[in-house]
Design a protein around this motif. Structure first.
Motif, PDB file in Angstrom:
ATOM      1  N   GLU A   1      85.894 -10.129  61.854  1.00 60.75           N
ATOM      2  CA  GLU A   1      86.152 -10.765  60.572  1.00 60.75           C
ATOM      3  C   GLU A   1      85.758  -9.859  59.414  1.00 60.75           C
ATOM      4  N   LEU A   2      84.675  -9.117  59.608  1.00 67.15           N
ATOM      5  CA  LEU A   2      84.208  -8.195  58.575  1.00 67.15           C
ATOM      6  C   LEU A   2      85.234  -7.092  58.333  1.00 67.15           C
ATOM      7  N   VAL A   3      85.806  -6.576  59.413  1.00 61.32           N
ATOM      8  CA  VAL A   3      86.823  -5.527  59.288  1.00 61.32           C
ATOM      9  C   VAL A   3      88.059  -6.063  58.575  1.00 61.32           C
ATOM     10  N   LYS A   4      88.445  -7.298  58.909  1.00 66.76           N
ATOM     11  CA  LYS A   4      89.614  -7.897  58.251  1.00 66.76           C
ATOM     12  C   LYS A   4      89.392  -8.022  56.743  1.00 66.76           C
ATOM     13  N   LYS A   5      88.203  -8.496  56.357  1.00 68.97           N
ATOM     14  CA  LYS A   5      87.903  -8.658  54.932  1.00 68.97           C
ATOM     15  C   LYS A   5      87.909  -7.307  54.230  1.00 68.97           C
ATOM     16  N   ALA A   6      87.250  -6.328  54.839  1.00 70.83           N
ATOM     17  CA  ALA A   6      87.213  -4.990  54.234  1.00 70.83           C
ATOM     18  C   ALA A   6      88.607  -4.385  54.196  1.00 70.83           C
ATOM     19  N   GLY A   7      89.399  -4.646  55.234  1.00 73.31           N
ATOM     20  CA  GLY A   7      90.751  -4.110  55.300  1.00 73.31           C
ATOM     21  C   GLY A   7      91.624  -4.599  54.167  1.00 73.31           C
ATOM     22  N   ARG A   8      91.501  -5.879  53.825  1.00 74.28           N
ATOM     23  CA  ARG A   8      92.300  -6.427  52.732  1.00 74.28           C
ATOM     24  C   ARG A   8      91.956  -5.749  51.404  1.00 74.28           C
ATOM     25  N   MET A   9      90.678  -5.444  51.241  1.00 75.51           N
ATOM     26  CA  MET A   9      90.245  -4.805  50.008  1.00 75.51           C
ATOM     27  C   MET A   9      90.643  -3.333  49.972  1.00 75.51           C
TER      28      MET A   9
ATOM     29  N   GLN B   1      76.336  -3.627  53.676  1.00 70.09           N
ATOM     30  CA  GLN B   1      76.082  -2.288  54.227  1.00 70.09           C
ATOM     31  C   GLN B   1      77.134  -1.916  55.265  1.00 70.09           C
ATOM     32  N   LEU B   2      77.486  -2.855  56.125  1.00 69.85           N
ATOM     33  CA  LEU B   2      78.498  -2.576  57.149  1.00 69.85           C
ATOM     34  C   LEU B   2      79.864  -2.325  56.507  1.00 69.85           C
ATOM     35  N   SER B   3      80.187  -3.059  55.464  1.00 74.85           N
ATOM     36  CA  SER B   3      81.438  -2.820  54.751  1.00 74.85           C
ATOM     37  C   SER B   3      81.437  -1.439  54.113  1.00 74.85           C
ATOM     38  N   GLN B   4      80.270  -1.023  53.607  1.00 73.11           N
ATOM     39  CA  GLN B   4      80.162   0.314  53.009  1.00 73.11           C
ATOM     40  C   GLN B   4      80.393   1.394  54.055  1.00 73.11           C
ATOM     41  N   VAL B   5      79.884   1.169  55.262  1.00 78.71           N
ATOM     42  CA  VAL B   5      80.112   2.118  56.359  1.00 78.71           C
ATOM     43  C   VAL B   5      81.606   2.279  56.620  1.00 78.71           C
ATOM     44  N   MET B   6      82.305   1.158  56.673  1.00 78.26           N
ATOM     45  CA  MET B   6      83.754   1.215  56.918  1.00 78.26           C
ATOM     46  C   MET B   6      84.482   1.925  55.788  1.00 78.26           C
ATOM     47  N   MET B   7      84.079   1.656  54.536  1.00 79.95           N
ATOM     48  CA  MET B   7      84.715   2.332  53.403  1.00 79.95           C
ATOM     49  C   MET B   7      84.471   3.837  53.455  1.00 79.95           C
ATOM     50  N   ASN B   8      83.254   4.232  53.855  1.00 81.39           N
ATOM     51  CA  ASN B   8      82.956   5.662  53.980  1.00 81.39           C
ATOM     52  C   ASN B   8      83.798   6.303  55.062  1.00 81.39           C
TER      53      ASN B   8
END
Length: 220
Positions: free
Chosen positions: A172-180, A208-215
């Motif tokens: 779910e976290l990846v999906k949310k970050a993916g949309r952004m 923090q986990l979303s920041q990791v994915m963005m990086n």
């Protein structure tokens, strides 16, 4: 080239002019002057311009020249390494400044969002679920929650967001970050992912986990 052995008397230039032309044409190559011009002032000026060594023909044997070449290469490598470190330090300082700025903006923005969220939730509670207004309010609430998530990520980037551990679904976290992220990455790139829906939950900080994915995506 590993090294440039340069005479100071050339058909198209002489003296310091030759040194400057060589430095401009090969800024990353160590340069050693090997010339018949025995001029101490010229040698000092050439060294000041950025060459590695100054040798006079007839006074330097093969061993001295070989040693000068080896030391010139080592010094130039050291200078280049120092230059790269200084550049990385400048970039880090820029990022730190951006982080402070982003943190300040996000903090004030978050305060405004808190008011918006509170009033929208109160309005939703006062409006019947079958009312068209209810749908509009729900959309406002969803958008405000996404903005609050973005604000938390900005605070995490700036280091001003306190660590908040919670039970999370990575999918779910990846999906949310993916949309952004889908709207912020280059148009030449494509963002795709394959997710397992039944992964066990993890304990972590969502920002923090979303920041990791963005990086990861930015570096890719």
């Amino acid at each position: 080239f590993d090294v440039l052995l340069l005479d100071l008397t050339l058909p198209d230039s002489t003296g310091v002019e030759t040194v400057r032309a060589a430095l401009a044409g090969a800024p990353h190559v160590p340069i050693i002057i090997l010339t018949g011009v025995d001029d101490e002032a010229l040698g000092v000026e050439a060294m000041r311009q950025g060459i590695q060594d100054y040798l006079v023909k007839g006074r330097a044997d093969g061993r001295q020249i070989a040693r000068a070449i080896r030391y010139a290469i080592e010094r130039k490598r050291g200078e280049e390494a120092l230059r790269r470190m200084e550049e990385r330090l400048r970039q880090t300082q820029k990022l730190d400044s951006l982080g402070v700025l982003a943190g300040g903006i996000a903090h004030d923005f978050n305060n405004l969002l808190t008011v918006s969220l509170g009033h929208t939730e109160l309005a939703l509670a006062a409006v019947p679920a079958d009312s068209p207004v209810h749908l509009h309010l729900q959309r406002i609430l969803d958008s405000t929650n996404r903005a609050a998530e973005l604000s938390r990520q900005m605070l995490a980037y700036s280091g001003r967001q306190p660590l908040t551990l919670e039970t999370l679904s990575l999918s779910e976290l990846v999906k949310k970050a993916g949309r952004m992220l889908a709207v912020s990455i280059s148009r030449k790139a494509r963002l795709s992912y394959r997710l397992e829906e039944d992964l066990p939950l993890v304990l972590g900080d969502a920002a923090q986990l979303s920041q990791v994915m963005m990086n990861l995506i930015a570096n890719a």
